[in-house]
Design an enzyme around this catalytic site. Structure first.
Site, PDB file in Angstrom:
ATOM      1  N   LYS A  93      12.354  21.125   5.258  1.00  9.22           N
ATOM      2  CA  LYS A  93      12.047  19.694   5.052  1.00  9.22           C
ATOM      3  C   LYS A  93      13.349  18.913   4.920  1.00  9.22           C
ATOM      4  O   LYS A  93      14.401  19.473   4.598  1.00  9.22           O
ATOM      5  CB  LYS A  93      11.201  19.486   3.787  1.00  9.22           C
ATOM      6  CG  LYS A  93      11.789  20.028   2.470  1.00  9.22           C
ATOM      7  CD  LYS A  93      12.670  19.085   1.679  1.00  9.22           C
ATOM      8  CE  LYS A  93      13.155  19.692   0.366  1.00  9.22           C
ATOM      9  NZ  LYS A  93      14.349  19.093  -0.184  1.00  9.22           N
TER      10      LYS A  93
ATOM     11  N   GLY B 183      19.933  27.478  -0.510  1.00 10.05           N
ATOM     12  CA  GLY B 183      20.813  26.599  -1.296  1.00 10.05           C
ATOM     13  C   GLY B 183      21.284  25.428  -0.469  1.00 10.05           C
ATOM     14  O   GLY B 183      22.392  24.931  -0.605  1.00 10.05           O
TER      15      GLY B 183
ATOM     16  N   SER C  26      10.846  27.420  -0.751  1.00 11.81           N
ATOM     17  CA  SER C  26       9.593  26.767  -1.147  1.00 11.81           C
ATOM     18  C   SER C  26       8.584  26.820  -0.003  1.00 11.81           C
ATOM     19  O   SER C  26       7.382  27.010  -0.215  1.00 11.81           O
ATOM     20  CB  SER C  26       9.859  25.295  -1.504  1.00 11.81           C
ATOM     21  OG  SER C  26      10.890  25.209  -2.448  1.00 11.81           O
TER      22      SER C  26
ATOM     23  N   ASP D 107       9.111  21.878  -4.991  1.00 12.78           N
ATOM     24  CA  ASP D 107       9.046  21.514  -3.571  1.00 12.78           C
ATOM     25  C   ASP D 107       7.865  22.154  -2.836  1.00 12.78           C
ATOM     26  O   ASP D 107       7.552  21.760  -1.712  1.00 12.78           O
ATOM     27  CB  ASP D 107      10.319  21.996  -2.853  1.00 12.78           C
ATOM     28  CG  ASP D 107      11.441  20.968  -2.870  1.00 12.78           C
ATOM     29  OD1 ASP D 107      11.175  19.800  -3.203  1.00 12.78           O
ATOM     30  OD2 ASP D 107      12.574  21.343  -2.528  1.00 12.78           O
TER      31      ASP D 107
HETATM   32  C1  LIG Z   1      16.016  18.755  -4.881  1.00 14.50           C
HETATM   33  C2  LIG Z   1      14.629  18.935  -4.291  1.00 14.50           C
HETATM   34  O1  LIG Z   1      14.696  19.834  -3.178  1.00 14.50           O
HETATM   35  C3  LIG Z   1      14.137  17.591  -3.769  1.00 14.50           C
HETATM   36  O2  LIG Z   1      13.057  17.737  -2.901  1.00 14.50           O
HETATM   37  C4  LIG Z   1      13.644  19.501  -5.311  1.00 14.50           C
HETATM   38  O3  LIG Z   1      13.513  18.646  -6.420  1.00 14.50           O
HETATM   39  C5  LIG Z   1      13.968  20.916  -5.758  1.00 14.50           C
HETATM   40  O4  LIG Z   1      12.758  21.603  -5.895  1.00 14.50           O
HETATM   41  P1  LIG Z   1      12.710  23.192  -6.127  1.00 14.50           P
HETATM   42  O5  LIG Z   1      13.852  23.851  -5.414  1.00 14.50           O
HETATM   43  O6  LIG Z   1      11.314  23.616  -5.797  1.00 14.50           O
HETATM   44  O7  LIG Z   1      13.003  23.276  -7.676  1.00 14.50           O
HETATM   45  P2  LIG Z   1      12.325  24.172  -8.815  1.00 14.50           P
HETATM   46  O8  LIG Z   1      12.419  25.602  -8.396  1.00 14.50           O
HETATM   47  O9  LIG Z   1      11.008  23.607  -9.200  1.00 14.50           O
HETATM   48  O10 LIG Z   1      13.349  23.888 -10.003  1.00 14.50           O
HETATM   49  C6  LIG Z   1      14.684  24.370 -10.006  1.00 14.50           C
HETATM   50  C7  LIG Z   1      15.445  23.637 -11.106  1.00 14.50           C
HETATM   51  O11 LIG Z   1      15.733  22.286 -10.677  1.00 14.50           O
HETATM   52  C8  LIG Z   1      15.568  21.366 -11.737  1.00 14.50           C
HETATM   53  N1  LIG Z   1      14.536  20.366 -11.358  1.00 14.50           N
HETATM   54  C9  LIG Z   1      13.737  20.561 -10.273  1.00 14.50           C
HETATM   55  C10 LIG Z   1      12.817  19.592  -9.911  1.00 14.50           C
HETATM   56  C11 LIG Z   1      12.720  18.425 -10.693  1.00 14.50           C
HETATM   57  N2  LIG Z   1      11.857  17.458 -10.394  1.00 14.50           N
HETATM   58  N3  LIG Z   1      13.518  18.266 -11.780  1.00 14.50           N
HETATM   59  C12 LIG Z   1      14.434  19.206 -12.125  1.00 14.50           C
HETATM   60  O12 LIG Z   1      15.156  19.025 -13.086  1.00 14.50           O
HETATM   61  C13 LIG Z   1      15.201  22.182 -12.973  1.00 14.50           C
HETATM   62  O13 LIG Z   1      16.415  22.423 -13.655  1.00 14.50           O
HETATM   63  C14 LIG Z   1      14.655  23.476 -12.399  1.00 14.50           C
HETATM   64  O14 LIG Z   1      14.870  24.562 -13.260  1.00 14.50           O
HETATM   65  N1  LIG Z   2      11.839  33.576   0.470  1.00 15.21           N
HETATM   66  C1  LIG Z   2      12.911  33.028  -0.101  1.00 15.21           C
HETATM   67  N2  LIG Z   2      13.797  32.318   0.628  1.00 15.21           N
HETATM   68  C2  LIG Z   2      14.873  31.737   0.049  1.00 15.21           C
HETATM   69  N3  LIG Z   2      15.174  31.807  -1.248  1.00 15.21           N
HETATM   70  C3  LIG Z   2      14.318  32.509  -2.030  1.00 15.21           C
HETATM   71  C4  LIG Z   2      13.165  33.144  -1.483  1.00 15.21           C
HETATM   72  N4  LIG Z   2      12.523  33.753  -2.488  1.00 15.21           N
HETATM   73  C5  LIG Z   2      13.238  33.499  -3.603  1.00 15.21           C
HETATM   74  N5  LIG Z   2      14.318  32.758  -3.349  1.00 15.21           N
HETATM   75  C6  LIG Z   2      15.286  32.237  -4.319  1.00 15.21           C
HETATM   76  O1  LIG Z   2      15.240  30.771  -4.295  1.00 15.21           O
HETATM   77  C7  LIG Z   2      16.557  30.222  -4.310  1.00 15.21           C
HETATM   78  C8  LIG Z   2      16.690  28.921  -3.452  1.00 15.21           C
HETATM   79  O2  LIG Z   2      15.597  28.671  -2.587  1.00 15.21           O
HETATM   80  P1  LIG Z   2      15.576  27.545  -1.443  1.00 15.21           P
HETATM   81  O3  LIG Z   2      15.956  28.141  -0.136  1.00 15.21           O
HETATM   82  O4  LIG Z   2      14.256  26.839  -1.529  1.00 15.21           O
HETATM   83  O5  LIG Z   2      16.696  26.550  -1.888  1.00 15.21           O
HETATM   84  P2  LIG Z   2      17.163  25.270  -1.195  1.00 15.21           P
HETATM   85  O6  LIG Z   2      17.379  25.511   0.271  1.00 15.21           O
HETATM   86  O7  LIG Z   2      18.298  24.768  -1.972  1.00 15.21           O
HETATM   87  O8  LIG Z   2      15.946  24.262  -1.249  1.00 15.21           O
HETATM   88  P3  LIG Z   2      15.520  23.180  -2.320  1.00 15.21           P
HETATM   89  O9  LIG Z   2      16.571  23.071  -3.351  1.00 15.21           O
HETATM   90  O10 LIG Z   2      15.339  21.954  -1.505  1.00 15.21           O
HETATM   91  O11 LIG Z   2      14.204  23.741  -2.816  1.00 15.21           O
HETATM   92  C9  LIG Z   2      17.466  31.320  -3.776  1.00 15.21           C
HETATM   93  O12 LIG Z   2      18.686  31.309  -4.484  1.00 15.21           O
HETATM   94  C10 LIG Z   2      16.704  32.632  -3.965  1.00 15.21           C
HETATM   95  O13 LIG Z   2      17.217  33.352  -5.066  1.00 15.21           O
END
Ligand SMILES: C[C@](O)(CO)[C@H](O)COP(=O)(O)OP(=O)(O)OC[C@H]1O[C@@H](n2ccc(N)nc2=O)[C@H](O)[C@@H]1O
Ligand SMILES: Nc1ncnc2c1ncn2[C@@H]1O[C@H](COP(=O)(O)OP(=O)(O)OP(=O)(O)O)[C@@H](O)[C@H]1O
Length: 270
Positions: free
Chosen positions: A8, A92, A99, A132
């Site tokens: 996304k 990351g 998600s 997410d």
């Molecule tokens: C940055 C975005 O990607 C924007 O779409 C999302 O808000 C991130 O969503 P996400 O990766 O699914 O995050 P989560 O796994 O729910 O949360 C990870 C960490 O991000 C912070 N977190 C996340 C979402 C939110 N609305 N507030 C927060 O403060 C919290 O510290 C949480 O422990």
């Molecule tokens: N199937 C998976 N793919 C990617 N990461 C995973 C998965 N399962 C667990 N994780 C954990 O989730 C963390 C980050 O996931 P993700 O790829 O959603 O992060 P991102 O790309 O930063 O997206 P966002 O912050 O927007 O949710 C990783 O550091 C990993 O440890």
């Protein structure tokens, strides 16, 4: 069953207040980006999750696909499952790859085991796996608020717009990124801003993570500037980074950029 969990993009992202549960309230518009992983889900004799592609930190038990299965198993007597995830979306990156895997796993398990869950119930499960995740159940452009998991329809469409996404190889932890932002009122009304022509978004639509992260990671600002110099109508960090994207009027205007080999790039028409 074979599915292709897509990434996304966030169009604008305002972090508005700290919540009593420690999370932040936000406002953003999510749009699907067709940069995809591949996930196969099959009934099996014994449980197994195999992985290929980009290495994922943590063991299989913490993988979001597995956590999706375990979550459904708390409410349904599911037979064993065999899953294979091929990871192509950078981790990351602010592209929601993990998600999306979780949400697509819920959707595939629902179909394979004929659970007949409604989109609302699937969203409820998805919310338990990450903020997410719920977006990827319906996977359509949407205005998101609260934790990013409550939605209202929005008419924005990027169909036909060309996009270049650059991941500079930096894994930015979402929790650390949020910790760097001081919540504040949105700079502009996001929905009204996105109703304006794409060329005006540069002055109206912003992502609060950019200001907070660019001093530590100057490459984020440099990539955004490079996209504007190459003709982007709009450029931004996605989510909490480190992926930066540029939107271009059409495929013909997509630039070729000379980038270090370790950067990953996706481009195409949305
Ligand atoms: C940055 C975005 O990607 C924007 O779409 C999302 O808000 C991130 O969503 P996400 O990766 O699914 O995050 P989560 O796994 O729910 O949360 C990870 C960490 O991000 C912070 N977190 C996340 C979402 C939110 N609305 N507030 C927060 O403060 C919290 O510290 C949480 O422990
Ligand atoms: N199937 C998976 N793919 C990617 N990461 C995973 C998965 N399962 C667990 N994780 C954990 O989730 C963390 C980050 O996931 P993700 O790829 O959603 O992060 P991102 O790309 O930063 O997206 P966002 O912050 O927007 O949710 C990783 O550091 C990993 O440890």
């Amino acid at each position: 069953m074979l599915v292709f969990p897509n990434a996304k993009l966030n169009l604008g992202l305002y972090i508005t207040s700290l919540r009593p549960d420690g999370f932040r309230n936000l406002e953003s518009v999510f749009v699907p980006l067709p940069w995809c992983d591949a996930l196969e889900v099959l009934p099996a004799e014994t449980n197994v999750l195999t992985l290929s592609g980009i290495p994922i930190p943590g063991d299989s038990a913490t993988n979001l696909c597995w956590r999706a299965y375990e979550l459904l198993r708390t409410d349904f007597q599911l037979p064993p499952v065999q899953m294979h995830l091929h990871k192509a979306v950078p981790i990351g990156a602010g592209l929601g790859g993990g998600s999306s895997d979780a949400a697509f796993a819920l959707r595939a398990l629902d179909e394979v085991f004929e659970l007949h869950l409604s989109p609302e119930r699937l969203e409820d499960y998805a919310r338990q796996l990450g903020s997410d995740c719920a977006f990827f159940i319906r996977n359509k452009p949407i205005f998101a608020y609260e934790k990013g998991d409550v939605f209202e329809p929005i008419a924005v469409s990027l169909t036909g717009v060309a996009c270049k996404v650059i991941y500079p190889g930096l894994h930015i932890s979402t929790a650390e990124a949020y910790a760097r932002v001081v919540p504040r009122a949105p700079r502009h009304d996001l929905r009204a801003s996105l109703a304006q022509p794409l060329e005006q978004w540069r002055d109206l639509v912003s992502n609060d993570f950019e200001e907070a992260l660019t001093p530590q990671y100057p490459i984020l600002g440099e990539l955004k500037q490079a996209l504007y110099t190459a003709g982007a109508a709009y450029a931004s960090l996605s989510g909490s980074g480190s992926a930066v994207y540029g939107l271009f009027p059409d495929r013909e205007t997509l630039p070729k950029l000379l980038l270090p080999e370790e950067f990953q790039v996706w481009d195409g028409v949305l």
